[in-house]
Structure formats: C-alpha cells, structure tokens
Design a protein around this motif. Structure first.
Motif, PDB file in Angstrom:
ATOM      1  N   GLY A   1     -38.571 -26.427  22.233  1.00 34.23           N
ATOM      2  CA  GLY A   1     -39.986 -26.086  22.167  1.00 34.23           C
ATOM      3  C   GLY A   1     -40.759 -26.521  23.396  1.00 34.23           C
ATOM      4  O   GLY A   1     -41.943 -26.208  23.527  1.00 34.23           O
TER       5      GLY A   1
ATOM      6  N   ASP B   1     -35.791 -22.587  22.776  1.00 33.08           N
ATOM      7  CA  ASP B   1     -35.583 -22.670  21.326  1.00 33.08           C
ATOM      8  C   ASP B   1     -34.245 -23.326  20.981  1.00 33.08           C
ATOM      9  O   ASP B   1     -33.858 -23.405  19.819  1.00 33.08           O
ATOM     10  CB  ASP B   1     -35.636 -21.280  20.681  1.00 33.08           C
TER      11      ASP B   1
ATOM     12  N   GLU C   1     -43.463 -16.552  24.881  1.00 32.02           N
ATOM     13  CA  GLU C   1     -43.792 -15.868  23.622  1.00 32.02           C
ATOM     14  C   GLU C   1     -44.738 -16.723  22.757  1.00 32.02           C
ATOM     15  O   GLU C   1     -45.682 -16.194  22.160  1.00 32.02           O
ATOM     16  CB  GLU C   1     -42.513 -15.535  22.853  1.00 32.02           C
ATOM     17  N   ALA C   2     -44.496 -18.007  22.719  1.00 28.74           N
ATOM     18  CA  ALA C   2     -45.345 -18.908  21.946  1.00 28.74           C
ATOM     19  C   ALA C   2     -46.753 -18.954  22.541  1.00 28.74           C
ATOM     20  O   ALA C   2     -47.753 -18.960  21.813  1.00 28.74           O
ATOM     21  CB  ALA C   2     -44.748 -20.301  21.890  1.00 28.74           C
TER      22      ALA C   2
ATOM     23  N   ARG D   1     -50.381 -17.667  20.707  1.00 32.48           N
ATOM     24  CA  ARG D   1     -51.555 -18.527  20.530  1.00 32.48           C
ATOM     25  C   ARG D   1     -52.830 -17.894  21.067  1.00 32.48           C
ATOM     26  O   ARG D   1     -53.911 -18.347  20.764  1.00 32.48           O
ATOM     27  CB  ARG D   1     -51.327 -19.876  21.233  1.00 32.48           C
TER      28      ARG D   1
END
Length: 188
Positions: A67, A155, A182-183, A187
């Motif tokens: 992460g 990941d 992507e995260a 957001r």
C-alpha cells in the motif's frame, strides 16, 4: 572374419563419444526447460512475506511496504559472475526509481554478513542488501537460478520474474506503482 586391427576400438570410441554428446544435449534441454518453467512461477500471486536482516544491521518485513511502495528483489550471490554483471543495471534502476515509490533490495543467498559487507563497499551498492542466511526466502520464491529479479507491485502481487532488470525501466516502474496511482485516482 576378424575386424581390422584398431577397428573395434575406433567403433567403441565413436559410440562412446556419440553417447556422451546425446546425453549432454538431453541434459541441457532438460535444464533449460526447468529454468523456463521456473520463471513465471508466482506472477499474479501474492508475494511470500518474510523478515530478513539487512547488511547494515537493520531488518525488513516485506509486507510493511504494501500500500506504500513497489519492491524489486534481486536474488544473488557474490560468487556468481552473472549476478556481478547485473549490478550496474540494478544500480541504474535504483537511480531511475528513487523518486517513484519503488524500493530495490538485493537478497543475498547464504553468504556471511562480512562477505556481503565487502561486496557492498567494493561495488558502491546504492540499495539495501538482505541476508537470506539459510536460503528459506529463496526457497519460498522458488529461485532456481541467480540472478533472479522479482518485481512486486504496491499491493504485494508478483508482476515480474526474470534474470535481469527489464529494458523498459519506465514501464516496469509503472507496473509496480499502478496500485498507488489507482488508489490516488479513487480518492479524487
């Protein structure tokens, strides 16, 4: 009807040499098949977690990077000529990836800390080296030949396995950092 003198010996020598050549070719094709089969192992799967000491007295637990960053593991030994030939490429990759959320770790296979320390100093290594003293991490990653480069995305998924750093460094970095991008998009 006797064979000519030395004829039997020549025939036996020819049969022996032919047998050795055929056995060698079969063995080489078997070794190549094993190496080819071993490389894709784990691609698309969760990387095995581990905690190892570093050459400079710290430790790393791989899952702590999830992460946050991608990781590149380079399994090697200082006695391996191909491993030493790959060092300049690894050092260049470290520089290219420095500001891009990818960390590089050498994973030394079964050598004493002092030997690894000498290697780090003499080659001016710009990445951390992990000490796989008993070979357990190499076993969990099914390392069959070194050097072996394993790219793990943010990941914790294995995305790359080969005996060298990829030529397209930017694409490799993007593959390893895609989950972070992507995260960030999600957001927004």
């Amino acid at each position: 009807n006797e064979p000519p003198p030395g004829g039997r010996r020549r025939k036996m020598r020819w049969l022996t040499v032919t047998g050795i050549v055929i056995a060698t070719l079969i063995m080489l094709s078997w070794v190549k098949a094993l190496a080819d089969e071993a490389e894709p192992h784990g691609i698309g799967l969760k990387a095995p977690d581990f905690t190892l000491d570093t050459h400079d007295g710290k430790s790393l637990t791989l899952s702590r990077l999830e992460g946050k960053r991608g990781a590149v593991l380079v399994f090697f030994a200082t006695w391996c000529p191909s491993c030493m030939a790959e060092v300049p490429n690894i050092k260049n990759f470290v520089e290219a990836a420095r500001e891009k959320n990818v960390l590089v770790y050498g994973v030394n296979y079964k050598q004493p800390r002092r030997v690894v320390g000498k290697f780090v100093d003499s080659k001016e290594i710009n990445y951390r080296v992990l000490l796989d003293a008993d070979g357990a991490v190499a076993t969990s990653y099914r390392v069959r030949g070194i050097p072996l480069v394993v790219g793990i995305d943010a990941d914790g998924i294995v995305r790359y396995r080969a005996h060298h750093i990829p030529k397209d460094v930017e694409a490799f970095i993007k593959t390893l950092t895609a989950p972070l991008e992507e995260a960030a998009e999600a957001r927004k």
